[in-house]
Design a protein around this motif. Structure first.
Motif, PDB file in Angstrom:
ATOM      1  N   ASN A  81      -1.430   5.397  11.282  1.00  0.00           N
ATOM      2  CA  ASN A  81      -1.497   4.193  10.460  1.00  0.00           C
ATOM      3  C   ASN A  81      -2.481   4.351   9.303  1.00  0.00           C
ATOM      4  OD1 ASN A  81      -1.098   1.891  13.259  1.00  0.00           O
ATOM      5  ND2 ASN A  81       0.430   2.835  11.942  1.00  0.00           N
ATOM      6  N   ILE A  82      -3.621   4.983   9.586  1.00  0.00           N
ATOM      7  CA  ILE A  82      -4.652   5.116   8.562  1.00  0.00           C
ATOM      8  C   ILE A  82      -4.335   6.267   7.615  1.00  0.00           C
ATOM      9  CG2 ILE A  82      -7.096   5.603   8.147  1.00  0.00           C
ATOM     10  CD1 ILE A  82      -7.667   4.225  10.836  1.00  0.00           C
ATOM     11  N   PHE A  83      -4.024   7.440   8.169  1.00  0.00           N
ATOM     12  CA  PHE A  83      -3.799   8.612   7.319  1.00  0.00           C
ATOM     13  C   PHE A  83      -2.506   8.491   6.516  1.00  0.00           C
ATOM     14  CE2 PHE A  83      -2.195  12.987   6.653  1.00  0.00           C
ATOM     15  CZ  PHE A  83      -3.205  13.439   5.821  1.00  0.00           C
ATOM     16  N   VAL A  84      -1.421   8.120   7.199  1.00  0.00           N
ATOM     17  CA  VAL A  84      -0.131   8.004   6.505  1.00  0.00           C
ATOM     18  C   VAL A  84       0.021   6.625   5.873  1.00  0.00           C
ATOM     19  CG1 VAL A  84       2.376   8.108   6.761  1.00  0.00           C
ATOM     20  CG2 VAL A  84       0.931   9.667   8.074  1.00  0.00           C
ATOM     21  N   GLY A  85      -0.220   5.585   6.675  1.00  0.00           N
ATOM     22  CA  GLY A  85       0.046   4.230   6.224  1.00  0.00           C
ATOM     23  C   GLY A  85      -0.905   3.696   5.179  1.00  0.00           C
ATOM     24  N   VAL A  86      -2.088   4.299   5.048  1.00  0.00           N
ATOM     25  CA  VAL A  86      -3.037   3.849   4.038  1.00  0.00           C
ATOM     26  C   VAL A  86      -3.337   4.959   3.037  1.00  0.00           C
ATOM     27  CG1 VAL A  86      -5.338   2.916   3.586  1.00  0.00           C
ATOM     28  CG2 VAL A  86      -4.075   2.182   5.602  1.00  0.00           C
ATOM     29  N   PHE A  87      -3.898   6.090   3.502  1.00  0.00           N
ATOM     30  CA  PHE A  87      -4.323   7.137   2.564  1.00  0.00           C
ATOM     31  C   PHE A  87      -3.147   7.711   1.779  1.00  0.00           C
ATOM     32  CE2 PHE A  87      -5.294  11.568   1.498  1.00  0.00           C
ATOM     33  CZ  PHE A  87      -6.414  11.372   0.704  1.00  0.00           C
ATOM     34  N   ILE A  88      -2.147   8.247   2.491  1.00  0.00           N
ATOM     35  CA  ILE A  88      -0.988   8.817   1.798  1.00  0.00           C
ATOM     36  C   ILE A  88      -0.218   7.725   1.066  1.00  0.00           C
ATOM     37  CG2 ILE A  88       1.264   9.905   2.165  1.00  0.00           C
ATOM     38  CD1 ILE A  88       0.012  11.640   4.285  1.00  0.00           C
ATOM     39  N   ALA A  89      -0.075   6.572   1.703  1.00  0.00           N
ATOM     40  CA  ALA A  89       0.673   5.479   1.074  1.00  0.00           C
ATOM     41  C   ALA A  89       0.047   5.071  -0.257  1.00  0.00           C
ATOM     42  CB  ALA A  89       0.730   4.281   2.021  1.00  0.00           C
ATOM     43  N   PHE A  90      -1.275   4.930  -0.299  1.00  0.00           N
ATOM     44  CA  PHE A  90      -1.934   4.472  -1.522  1.00  0.00           C
ATOM     45  C   PHE A  90      -2.027   5.578  -2.567  1.00  0.00           C
ATOM     46  CE2 PHE A  90      -4.382   0.361  -0.595  1.00  0.00           C
ATOM     47  CZ  PHE A  90      -3.423  -0.059   0.305  1.00  0.00           C
ATOM     48  N   VAL A  91      -2.438   6.779  -2.128  1.00  0.00           N
ATOM     49  CA  VAL A  91      -2.697   7.864  -3.089  1.00  0.00           C
ATOM     50  C   VAL A  91      -1.399   8.507  -3.569  1.00  0.00           C
ATOM     51  CG1 VAL A  91      -3.785  10.119  -3.404  1.00  0.00           C
ATOM     52  CG2 VAL A  91      -4.985   8.319  -2.135  1.00  0.00           C
ATOM     53  N   VAL A  92      -0.514   8.869  -2.629  1.00  0.00           N
ATOM     54  CA  VAL A  92       0.695   9.609  -2.982  1.00  0.00           C
ATOM     55  C   VAL A  92       1.799   8.673  -3.484  1.00  0.00           C
ATOM     56  CG1 VAL A  92       2.503  11.157  -2.104  1.00  0.00           C
ATOM     57  CG2 VAL A  92       0.133  11.425  -1.335  1.00  0.00           C
ATOM     58  N   PHE A  93       1.886   7.490  -2.899  1.00  0.00           N
ATOM     59  CA  PHE A  93       2.964   6.564  -3.261  1.00  0.00           C
ATOM     60  C   PHE A  93       2.492   5.400  -4.132  1.00  0.00           C
ATOM     61  CE2 PHE A  93       4.639   8.817   0.351  1.00  0.00           C
ATOM     62  CZ  PHE A  93       6.000   8.897   0.120  1.00  0.00           C
ATOM     63  N   GLY A  94       1.322   4.865  -3.831  1.00  0.00           N
ATOM     64  CA  GLY A  94       0.883   3.655  -4.504  1.00  0.00           C
ATOM     65  C   GLY A  94       0.725   3.796  -6.001  1.00  0.00           C
ATOM     66  N   LYS A  95       0.043   4.837  -6.446  1.00  0.00           N
ATOM     67  CA  LYS A  95      -0.232   5.004  -7.882  1.00  0.00           C
ATOM     68  C   LYS A  95       1.045   5.204  -8.698  1.00  0.00           C
ATOM     69  CE  LYS A  95      -4.859   6.892  -7.153  1.00  0.00           C
ATOM     70  NZ  LYS A  95      -5.754   8.053  -7.380  1.00  0.00           N
ATOM     71  N   PRO A  96       1.893   6.172  -8.340  1.00  0.00           N
ATOM     72  CA  PRO A  96       3.124   6.320  -9.136  1.00  0.00           C
ATOM     73  C   PRO A  96       4.073   5.145  -9.003  1.00  0.00           C
ATOM     74  CG  PRO A  96       3.158   7.814  -7.247  1.00  0.00           C
ATOM     75  CD  PRO A  96       1.775   7.253  -7.328  1.00  0.00           C
ATOM     76  N   THR A  97       4.055   4.455  -7.851  1.00  0.00           N
ATOM     77  CA  THR A  97       4.901   3.273  -7.704  1.00  0.00           C
ATOM     78  C   THR A  97       4.456   2.180  -8.670  1.00  0.00           C
ATOM     79  OG1 THR A  97       5.361   3.752  -5.374  1.00  0.00           O
ATOM     80  CG2 THR A  97       5.718   1.496  -6.110  1.00  0.00           C
ATOM     81  N   ARG A  98       3.145   1.959  -8.760  1.00  0.00           N
ATOM     82  CA  ARG A  98       2.632   0.965  -9.699  1.00  0.00           C
ATOM     83  C   ARG A  98       3.002   1.328 -11.130  1.00  0.00           C
ATOM     84  NH1 ARG A  98      -0.332   0.063 -13.587  1.00  0.00           N
ATOM     85  NH2 ARG A  98      -0.774   2.295 -13.693  1.00  0.00           N
ATOM     86  N   ALA A  99       2.850   2.622 -11.482  1.00  0.00           N
ATOM     87  CA  ALA A  99       3.187   3.049 -12.837  1.00  0.00           C
ATOM     88  C   ALA A  99       4.671   2.886 -13.123  1.00  0.00           C
ATOM     89  CB  ALA A  99       2.772   4.509 -13.034  1.00  0.00           C
ATOM     90  N   LEU A 100       5.509   3.304 -12.176  1.00  0.00           N
ATOM     91  CA  LEU A 100       6.957   3.207 -12.353  1.00  0.00           C
ATOM     92  C   LEU A 100       7.399   1.749 -12.398  1.00  0.00           C
ATOM     93  CD1 LEU A 100       9.680   4.676 -12.525  1.00  0.00           C
ATOM     94  CD2 LEU A 100       9.767   4.656 -10.028  1.00  0.00           C
ATOM     95  N   GLY A 101       6.832   0.932 -11.526  1.00  0.00           N
ATOM     96  CA  GLY A 101       7.197  -0.474 -11.502  1.00  0.00           C
ATOM     97  C   GLY A 101       6.838  -1.190 -12.790  1.00  0.00           C
ATOM     98  N   HIS A 102       5.669  -0.877 -13.343  1.00  0.00           N
ATOM     99  CA  HIS A 102       5.262  -1.518 -14.591  1.00  0.00           C
ATOM    100  C   HIS A 102       6.109  -1.038 -15.767  1.00  0.00           C
ATOM    101  CE1 HIS A 102       1.300  -3.632 -13.693  1.00  0.00           C
ATOM    102  NE2 HIS A 102       1.744  -3.221 -12.524  1.00  0.00           N
ATOM    103  N   GLN A 103       6.445   0.238 -15.779  1.00  0.00           N
ATOM    104  CA  GLN A 103       7.252   0.762 -16.882  1.00  0.00           C
ATOM    105  C   GLN A 103       8.687   0.240 -16.839  1.00  0.00           C
ATOM    106  OE1 GLN A 103       5.762   4.920 -16.082  1.00  0.00           O
ATOM    107  NE2 GLN A 103       5.972   5.078 -18.294  1.00  0.00           N
ATOM    108  N   LEU A 104       9.206   0.063 -15.635  1.00  0.00           N
ATOM    109  CA  LEU A 104      10.575  -0.443 -15.491  1.00  0.00           C
ATOM    110  C   LEU A 104      10.625  -1.969 -15.437  1.00  0.00           C
ATOM    111  CD1 LEU A 104      12.053   2.006 -12.817  1.00  0.00           C
ATOM    112  CD2 LEU A 104      12.443   2.027 -15.270  1.00  0.00           C
ATOM    113  N   GLU A 105       9.456  -2.596 -15.387  1.00  0.00           N
ATOM    114  CA  GLU A 105       9.368  -4.046 -15.230  1.00  0.00           C
ATOM    115  C   GLU A 105      10.135  -4.500 -13.985  1.00  0.00           C
ATOM    116  OE1 GLU A 105      10.612  -5.891 -18.841  1.00  0.00           O
ATOM    117  OE2 GLU A 105       8.795  -5.335 -19.915  1.00  0.00           O
ATOM    118  N   ALA A 106       9.889  -3.780 -12.897  1.00  0.00           N
ATOM    119  CA  ALA A 106      10.520  -4.087 -11.612  1.00  0.00           C
ATOM    120  C   ALA A 106       9.552  -4.901 -10.765  1.00  0.00           C
ATOM    121  CB  ALA A 106      10.901  -2.800 -10.891  1.00  0.00           C
ATOM    122  N   TYR A 107      10.058  -5.966 -10.147  1.00  0.00           N
ATOM    123  CA  TYR A 107       9.229  -6.862  -9.362  1.00  0.00           C
ATOM    124  C   TYR A 107       9.452  -6.730  -7.861  1.00  0.00           C
ATOM    125  CZ  TYR A 107       8.225  -9.304 -13.780  1.00  0.00           C
ATOM    126  OH  TYR A 107       7.829  -9.634 -15.046  1.00  0.00           O
TER     127      TYR A 107
END
Length: 525
Positions: A81-107
């Protein structure tokens, strides 16, 4: 517990929640406010909102009860939960997801995938699947809270469910994601304090850390023969490698939930709530500490409850709970803890249920009102109105599912939702963020294959689910269709690798198409 005392505490708690929900309601003026809280949420709020939506009564009551049956081996799920669900989720997925979501204006998550792969079908399919399956997960969360209310106040299960459900609905309906985030921060703080108190008092009750764990280790001779034959070696050790219980603990509980969290739509939308990657880094700390206490405490207390019940009743936890693992944690808290903690724990469970259910109902509402609505307008008040109608739809479906579920179902229902989300959407989600060569055909093929294989495994092959749903027995007179080890291996272990292979192969054999963002821009933070 005295109902009059709890009512006073409950009124104070609900007054705070009502005020925070009202703040969310007042600041919800557009679809962006309703769906991503305006996109400028503080990292503390985002971290607790993520953790509170992730860790709910299903983790505390359901998986805590599973730890009462299978022991400390579930602490590997805390690590996941901590290593995958938080660390990997935020660092590996969270940052590019935020960037992609803002660029595509996806909600929403379905909109993010649909725009990334330029596919209306993909978006609609994802939204429909989430709308259909989310009530199963929501039902598990609602059941967890209702079980403690049932045990502590000696209510009927149906009465406890309705009380919990009405309280949740009353405060989820109006505020949109802003209201969810505000109340989640308060509820998450309350849950943290309650669980910290619970672990301290548990060790005090059992004579200290060393004595409690030594007692648990010494109980291995009390493992029932039926569980021992399935690989149970005691509550302080892992099951026998490759045994039936080992496959259930490792593949279903640890991998199913530990990996499945990466493709949870109600959690992914949290990445879109902040205005930069710096906020995601800061939120990681708050989310990680929160989840450590919530799951680590629940699983430890669940396992150690065996020591308490052995000393007081001469039985192991599952026997003392009448064979229903969902009642282990409620029974332990109501019997072993001081009455004032029972009040706070019930309040904490209500908070945890409201946090998770608010995120789940919000996901259903945005799927119904926005992703499945071809005429949806991001700035239209009508979308907000339809979103609230979607919450009502999700509530009705969830209540129907709750009363169909058998006992000891919370961990299984949770793992089904997590596993299916990962099998259907995780490969294309990774490709959307990191592989510019990924194609629309590959994404759709992977999604359909992952869904179909996972559901076939659940209905016909994996013994725990196949026996519950009864489809295999009705059609073929046999449940499950295959013998060991296939009937013990979680569907995720089969469906996800197949989904990955199909996504990669089909993408390489087909044209990438008009994918809006190349990899370089996708990773811009």
């Amino acid at each position: 517990m005295k109902i009059s005392v709890f009512v006073v505490i409950l009124v104070l708690y609900l007054g705070i929640i009502a005020f925070l929900s009202y703040l969310g309601y007042k600041k919800t003026r557009s679809s962006k406010d309703y769906m991503v809280a305006g996109g400028e949420v503080h990292p503390y709020l985002m971290g607790l909102a993520y953790g509170a939506s992730f860790i709910s009564t299903s983790a505390i009551v359901g998986f805590g009860g599973a730890a009462g049956v299978y022991g400390m081996s579930l602490l590997w799920l805390t690590f996941a939960n901590i290593f995958v669900g938080v660390f990997i989720a935020f660092v590996v997925f969270g940052k590019p997801t935020r960037a992609l979501g803002h660029q595509l204006e996806a909600y929403t998550f379905p909109e993010l995938l649909g725009k990334r792969y330029d596919s209306v079908f993909l978006r609609r399919y994802a939204a429909a699947l989430f709308s259909i399956l989310m009530p199963l997960y929501a039902a598990a969360v609602l059941t967890g809270g209702a079980r403690f209310l049932q045990e502590s106040m000696h209510l009927s299960f149906s009465g406890a469910v309705w009380i919990f459900a009405v309280l949740v609905m009353a405060f989820v309906y109006f505020g949109g994601l802003r209201g969810v985030v505000y109340t989640d921060a308060f509820r998450g703080t309350l849950d943290f304090l309650v669980m910290a108190t619970l672990i301290v008092l548990t060790y005090v009750k059992l004579g200290g850390i060393s004595h409690a764990h030594a007692q648990l280790e010494a109980m291995k001779n009390m493992v029932p023969p039926a569980l021992a034959a399935q690989g149970h070696t005691g509550w302080a050790s892992m099951p026998v490698f490759g045994s039936q219980i080992w496959w259930f603990v490792v593949s279903t509980l640890i991998l199913g939930v530990g990996i499945g969290v990466l493709a949870q739509p109600q959690l992914i939308v949290r990445y879109l709530m902040v205005k930069s990657s710096r906020e995601i880094n800061q939120a990681l700390i708050f989310g990680g500490v929160f989840i450590l206490f919530m799951t680590g405490v629940a699983f430890t207390v669940g396992a150690l409850s065996n020591v308490y019940f052995k000393d007081t009743t001469g039985k192991i936890a599952i026997a003392a709970a009448g064979g229903n693992s969902d009642l282990i944690i409620p029974s332990f808290v109501s019997q072993a803890m001081p009455s004032w903690l029972s009040y706070l724990f019930l309040l904490g469970l209500l908070a945890a249920a409201m946090s998770a259910l608010s995120g789940q109902f919000h996901m259903i509402s945005t799927s119904v009102s926005y992703d499945l609505n071809p005429k949806a307008d991001k700035n239209a008040n009508k979308t907000v109105m339809l979103g609230r109608l979607g919450i009502v739809v999700g509530f009705i479906l969830t209540m129907f599912v709750v009363f169909q579920l058998p006992g000891s179902i919370i961990p299984i229902a949770t793992s089904i939702f997590f596993g299916l989300c990962a099998s259907a959407f995780l490969p294309m989600y990774v490709g959307a963020l990191y592989w510019s060569r990924s194609s629309r055909a590959g994404a759709i093929g992977s999604m359909l294959a992952g869904t179909l294989i996972y559901l076939c495994m659940v209905l016909f092959i994996h013994s725990k689910e196949a026996s519950i749903f009864g489809v295999s027995k009705a059609l073929f007179g046999k449940s499950p269709l295959f013998a060991t080890p296939l009937n013990y291996i979680d569907p995720l272990v089969v469906a996800l690798p197949v989904s990955i292979v199909i996504f990669a192969v089909v993408s390489l054999l087909t044209k990438a198409g008009d994918i809006p963002l190349p990899r370089k821009k996708t990773l811009t933070v």
